[in-house]
Design an enzyme around this catalytic site. Structure first.
Site, mmCIF file in Angstrom:
data_model
loop_
_atom_site.group_PDB
_atom_site.id
_atom_site.type_symbol
_atom_site.label_atom_id
_atom_site.label_comp_id
_atom_site.label_asym_id
_atom_site.label_seq_id
_atom_site.Cartn_x
_atom_site.Cartn_y
_atom_site.Cartn_z
ATOM 1 N N ASP A 144 -0.213 0.903 4.377
ATOM 2 C CA ASP A 144 1.085 0.277 4.139
ATOM 3 C C ASP A 144 1.030 -0.531 2.843
ATOM 4 O O ASP A 144 0.069 -1.282 2.613
ATOM 5 C CB ASP A 144 1.379 -0.648 5.331
ATOM 6 N N GLU A 172 1.441 4.177 0.759
ATOM 7 C CA GLU A 172 2.863 3.982 0.494
ATOM 8 C C GLU A 172 2.971 3.388 -0.908
ATOM 9 O O GLU A 172 2.496 2.282 -1.156
ATOM 10 C CB GLU A 172 3.451 3.017 1.524
#
Ligand code: NOJ
Length: 511
Positions: A202, A269
């Site tokens: 993330d 990401e």
């Protein structure tokens, strides 16, 4: 990198499961891990290579589980570690690899690490990014959080600001701190030992920033045009030069690779709109991540020019860009890049499988599930609430998966779904027919396995031409029929008329 790793083929297709919205086995109205287990046969039936499981860790769930209090514990609302182990075992039996989310950039402010850091407890003082105020009391610089607020929050106990690139309850960790790195390495090992095959990191582009903490310059017009957020969010007004570091920021991915090992498939990401592909290239250099995904195809329209430009930038930079048209953070593709119809769901399915790189399919995309227009009172997501009514909504994309047409829980729950499930009867899994998006996705994913890895992508007005070896794909993304010569069609998203490609239709043929 386009190599195979462990159970993963090169350029895999991952199906994203958001456990809270997938299947509820307890009647709580929220999905759980036992529900994920029950749904795996459906996932395997699509012909994907693996799953990406969004966070299920212990969390107060302010940011949907991306605010963690223990990275090695399952939140009781989702079940237990035994439930998780059962998912891994069943997934492997079904030939699905398992990728889980790791949120290393920040924790919840209720994490014991943060509590200890505030208290200045031995060894924990600098686990987070603390900074003194300027002499006038204002924050150290002009950085803005992704969620549009200042990136610094005051802590009265320490009389310092802490950095938070998302919500104020998500303090950013200092990833340069050796003890923080050790803690993260242990987390990776913990999940690898439980059989996990890959990780989605993330906000990986936010891990490191320029330690001199200089202000970000304002975004030039070009930068702004390519930014990940629109002008309703002040985040898009800056060029994120100092808070998203390439260089040693991207080199940090080598550490992630070391921790996870050569058999793990790793995706990050890539959270910057303006330099998305360039950053993805740095993070996916040899010995780093396998892929990075950006929001390029998840915001605004999807036009032939935009797709061709993205593929050209990917090739120019030789990067492991993964393609994503929908995920839990953006409005569903079929409603944003389409009119919400099954016709457009199939068109976008063909586009997705034709693109040269790893692919992520968001749960419900295979059904043609549309973006929900939720009333303010129904929304849980703090980002959606902050941007109401301008932002089209993350919770609108997180409405639970409709397993059955039967109202009101649609086979998702016997209780009251945590988000309203209205208007889903016609796309429910048990309503899909031979001409529907689900049957098309299965055929399209089977076709994808036969495509040559090399691609040529060209935009011609509303037409997009993609050549993958002997396979040729033409997509008419416009609203009018266009002349198009194709051979014997192998697959088409809608009925064809010879020599013409109807509006919003795609076709595949072989040379
Ligand atoms: C990206 C996640 O996908 C999103 O849902 C979350 O809000 C932010 N990172 C913060 O973790």
């Amino acid at each position: 990198m386009t190599q195979t790793r462990g159970r993963w083929p090169a350029n895999p297709v991952l199906y994203e499961i958001y456990p809270r919205s997938f299947r509820d086995t307890t009647g709580s109205g929220e999905g759980d891990l036992a529900g994920v287990l029950q749904g795996l046969d459906h996932v395997a039936s699509l012909g994907v290579d693996g799953i990406w499981l969004a966070p299920f860790y212990e969390s107060p769930m302010v940011d949907g589980g991306y605010d963690i209090t223990d990275h090695c514990a399952v939140d009781p609302r989702f079940g237990t570690l035994d439930d998780f182990d059962a998912i891994v075992e069943r997934a492997h039996t079904l030939d699905l690899a398992v990728c889980i989310d790791l949120v290393f950039n920040h924790t919840s402010d209720r994490h014991p690490w943060f509590r200890k850091s505030i208290a200045g407890e031995d060894g924990y003082e600098d686990w987070y990014v603390w900074h003194d105020p300027k002499p006038d009391g204002s924050p150290p610089n002009n950085w803005i959080s992704f969620f549009g607020e200042p990136a610094w929050t005051w802590n009265p106990v320490r009389r310092q600001y802490y950095l938070r690139q998302f919500l104020s309850c998500q303090p950013s960790l200092d990833l340069r701190h050796p003890a923080v790195q050790d803690a993260h390495e242990k987390i990776v090992q913990f999940w690898r030992d439980r059989g996990v095959d890959g990780f989605r990191f993330d906000a990986v582009t936010s891990y490191l920033f320029d330690n001199s903490m200089g202000d970000n310059p304002p975004a030039s017009e070009t930068v702004q045009a390519r930014n990940a957020t629109d002008e309703s969010n002040p985040y898009s007004y800056q060029d994120h030069l100092n808070d998203m570091l390439p260089g040693d920021g991207a080199a940090f991915a080598e550490r992630l690779r070391d921790w996870a090992g050569p058999d793990a498939w790793l995706i990050g990401e890539i959270n910057s709109g303006n330099r998305s592909v360039e950053l993805a290239a740095e993070f996916t250099a040899p010995d780093r991540l396998d892929a990075g995904y950006t929001v390029d195809l998840m915001v605004n329209e999807v036009t032939p020019h935009k797709v061709a430009d993205l593929v050209a930038r990917k090739e120019e930079h030789g990067c492991g860009l993964a393609f994503v048209l929908s995920c839990h953070d953006q409005p569903r593709g079929v409603s944003r890049a389409g009119d919400g119809s099954p016709r457009d769901a199939k068109l976008l399915a063909l586009l997705s499988v034709a693109l040269p790189g790893p692919l992520i399919v968001w749960q419900g995309e295979e059904l043609g599930q549309k973006q929900a227009n939720l009333p303010f009172e129904a929304i849980h997501d703090p980002f959606d609430r902050l941007f109401w009514p301008v932002h089209p909504g993350r919770d609108g994309a997180r409405v639970p998966f409709p397993w059955q047409a039967r109202e009101p829980g649609h086979g998702f729950t016997d209780g009251t779904p945590w988000l309203p499930m209205e208007g889903l009867a016609e796309v429910a899994l048990d309503q899909q027919d031979a001409d529907g998006p689900l049957a098309f996705w299965r055929e399209a994913l089977a076709l994808r396995r036969k495509l040559d890895p090399q691609s040529e992508v060209e935009a011609d007005g509303d037409l997009l031409h993609i050549r993958r070896g002997a396979h040729r794909i033409a997509l008419n993304l416009g609203q009018d029929a266009l002349p198009c010569d194709y051979g014997d069609p192998q697959l088409a998203t809608a009925p064809l008329q010879e020599g013409t490609l109807p509006a919003r239709t795609g076709v595949v043929w072989r040379d």
